[in-house]
Design an enzyme around this catalytic site. Structure first.
Site, PDB file in Angstrom:
ATOM      1  N   SER A 139      17.392 -76.840  38.434  1.00 14.45           N
ATOM      2  CA  SER A 139      16.158 -77.130  37.709  1.00 14.45           C
ATOM      3  C   SER A 139      16.066 -76.183  36.418  1.00 14.45           C
ATOM      4  O   SER A 139      16.890 -76.169  35.345  1.00 14.45           O
ATOM      5  CB  SER A 139      15.131 -77.028  38.572  1.00 14.45           C
ATOM      6  OG  SER A 139      13.887 -77.855  37.921  1.00 14.45           O
ATOM      7  N   ASP A 174      24.733 -74.963  24.939  1.00 15.61           N
ATOM      8  CA  ASP A 174      24.912 -75.973  23.996  1.00 15.61           C
ATOM      9  C   ASP A 174      24.612 -75.757  22.912  1.00 15.61           C
ATOM     10  O   ASP A 174      25.067 -76.220  21.626  1.00 15.61           O
ATOM     11  CB  ASP A 174      24.025 -77.267  24.301  1.00 15.61           C
ATOM     12  CG  ASP A 174      24.440 -78.000  25.355  1.00 15.61           C
ATOM     13  OD1 ASP A 174      25.552 -77.846  25.778  1.00 15.61           O
ATOM     14  OD2 ASP A 174      23.824 -79.212  25.509  1.00 15.61           O
ATOM     15  N   LYS A 182      20.121 -80.748  39.507  1.00 13.65           N
ATOM     16  CA  LYS A 182      18.936 -81.369  39.482  1.00 13.65           C
ATOM     17  C   LYS A 182      18.505 -81.423  38.071  1.00 13.65           C
ATOM     18  O   LYS A 182      17.805 -80.768  37.302  1.00 13.65           O
ATOM     19  CB  LYS A 182      17.666 -80.462  40.331  1.00 13.65           C
ATOM     20  CG  LYS A 182      16.423 -81.047  40.331  1.00 13.65           C
ATOM     21  CD  LYS A 182      15.505 -80.104  41.186  1.00 13.65           C
ATOM     22  CE  LYS A 182      14.053 -80.753  41.254  1.00 13.65           C
ATOM     23  NZ  LYS A 182      13.388 -80.534  39.937  1.00 13.65           N
TER      24      LYS A 182
END
Length: 450
Positions: A298, A309, A323
């Site tokens: 999460s 990224d 998740k």
């Protein structure tokens, strides 16, 4: 009107209040959709069943208990992370995100219809007895967990400090179920701890994302920076089950100066969020390595995905939990609440990590440390100095006997850092990468200067 019918009517109104709250809360003044209107006739079946139970069941039943049970079943049918909470359960959840609770210290979920440990919280009774991410809980005391709701499981596992709870576990690689008797304790949620592994290289561990995590992180990193220039940082998110989305965004923002952190998309426009990084007061351009594993879930995955990224950090470890959904707490009129999945989240590149998780840049599994060998059992290579009648080195003194003083000055490390580096192969590898990184950076600087 007969008394039992008056009571039944009262609880029917209570049910409508639940449904109304769920439909309209956070929804502004928008009209009920056609799909919702179509659901209302089906409530007749519900009230009919409720009336039949009230009038014909062999023993009298509490209507409120029946309605709560029906609501729990309805929400449970959605996904493993949505749940209905009674007033007491809701208040307990609010306390948990702010500071501490009494229990054994594990995050659990329903995976493949089995109650599963996402991760034990570091330093808690569950962590100390050896519960692991991925353990399947098949019994709490002598009660089977089959068809048990998350909230029911949490309620059974928690309890007063000093009392014990028995968990029966299925673990991959073990032929028989494992039984753990765990003593409950107050679980203080100190989410951030930090220290230097060696001069210039810091280690920060975030164990969960609670209301003050970003603030505590800023203080911890600031304290490390006061001890001297940081040349690298290891951010440890292993076995971090997640927590507050807002804190995951703030933690990511702390290390980023620009770019998207996370995007959330839901059925409502109000659930569509694009969180962006802002330029911070100080530039932190040192390399970062983020440690993750299957217990990183999460909010941990949001941070790891944002730094990966945006090319701000190298991710090292094993694939994360996967998740990729956001839960919103919706308080209801009687003090109870819904924990409802309202959106999916996406990393800056647009990836959904639901089920797939964050794939590390460097795949490296944790290898448990072997028991320390006795000094005389330690492997040692035969060297020239060990041969009889060896020639002396030119212009150098003979090396000292085994057990003598080291000729080179060792890197100064605290006992805490020594212990972590010795027992944790992933931390060791990350440390070596940062040191190599710094060496190559210096070489590049020398080349540029020529």
């Amino acid at each position: 009107m007969k008394p039992h019918k008056v009571k039944l009517f009262f609880y029917f109104v209570l049910l409508l209040t639940f449904i109304g709250g769920a439909l309209f809360l956070n929804g502004g003044q928008r009209a009920v959709t056609a799909g919702t209107e179509e659901a209302y006739p089906d409530l007749e079946i519900f009230t009919e069943v409720l009336r039949q139970i009230q009038e014909n069941y062999v023993e009298p039943q509490d209507p409120k208990k029946l309605i709560y049970g029906a609501v729990k079943g309805m929400v449970q049918s959605l996904d493993p992370h949505s749940s209905f909470m009674t007033k007491d359960e809701y208040q307990e959840l609010m306390l948990e995100t702010k500071g501490s609770f009494t229990g054994i210290g594990i995050e659990i979920t329903i995976k493949d219809n089995i109650l599963t440990v996402v991760s034990p919280i570091e330093g808690t009774p569950a962590y100390k007895v050896g519960l692991k991410a991925g353990d399947k809980i098949i019994k709490i005391e002598d009660k089977s967990t089959k068809n048990m709701t998350l909230m029911d499981a949490v309620k059974r596992i928690r309890g007063p400090k000093g009392t014990k709870v028995k968990l029966t576990i299925l673990r991959e690689g073990e032929r028989k179920p494992l039984v753990f008797s765990i003593t409950r304790d107050v679980i203080p949620l100190k989410s951030v701890r930090a220290f230097l592994l060696e001069p210039g290289i810091g280690y920060v561990r975030i164990s969960t994302f609670q209301s003050k995590t970003a603030k505590d992180l800023a203080k911890a990193v600031g304290d490390l920076e006061e001890k001297g220039r940081l040349n690298g940082l290891i951010l440890d998110l292993r076995n971090n089950p997640g927590g507050l989305l807002s804190q995951a965004i703030e933690v990511s923002d702390y290390f980023l100066d620009s770019g998207i952190i996370v995007t959330t998309k839901g059925r409502k426009h109000s659930q569509d969020i694009v969180a962006r990084a802002h330029k911070n007061g100080e530039t932190r351009d040192y390399p970062i390595i983020v440690l993750v594993n299957g217990g990183s879930a999460s909010a941990s995955e949001i941070v790891a995905g944002a730094l990966q990224d945006n090319k701000r950090a190298v991710i090292l470890g094993t694939r994360t939990f996967g998740k990729g959904s956001v839960q919103t707490i919706l308080p209801l009129s009687d003090g109870s609440a819904l924990r409802l999945t309202t959106a999916r989240y996406y990393t800056p590149s647009g990836r959904s990590i639901q089920l797939s998780g964050i794939q590390p840049d460097i795949e490296l599994a944790f290898v448990p440390p072997e028991k320390k060998k006795k000094k005389n059992e330690e492997k040692r290579f035969l060297r020239e100095e060990d041969l009889e009648r060896h020639m002396p080195g030119e212009g150098k003194e003979e090396p000292e006997e085994k057990g003598g003083k080291e000729t080179s000055s060792p890197v100064k490390r605290s006992e805490k850092a020594k212990e972590l580096i010795e027992r944790d192969n992933q931390v060791r590898h990350a440390l070596q990468l940062l040191k190599t990184w710094n060496i190559f950076s210096q070489m590049k600087g020398i080349s540029a200067a020529k």
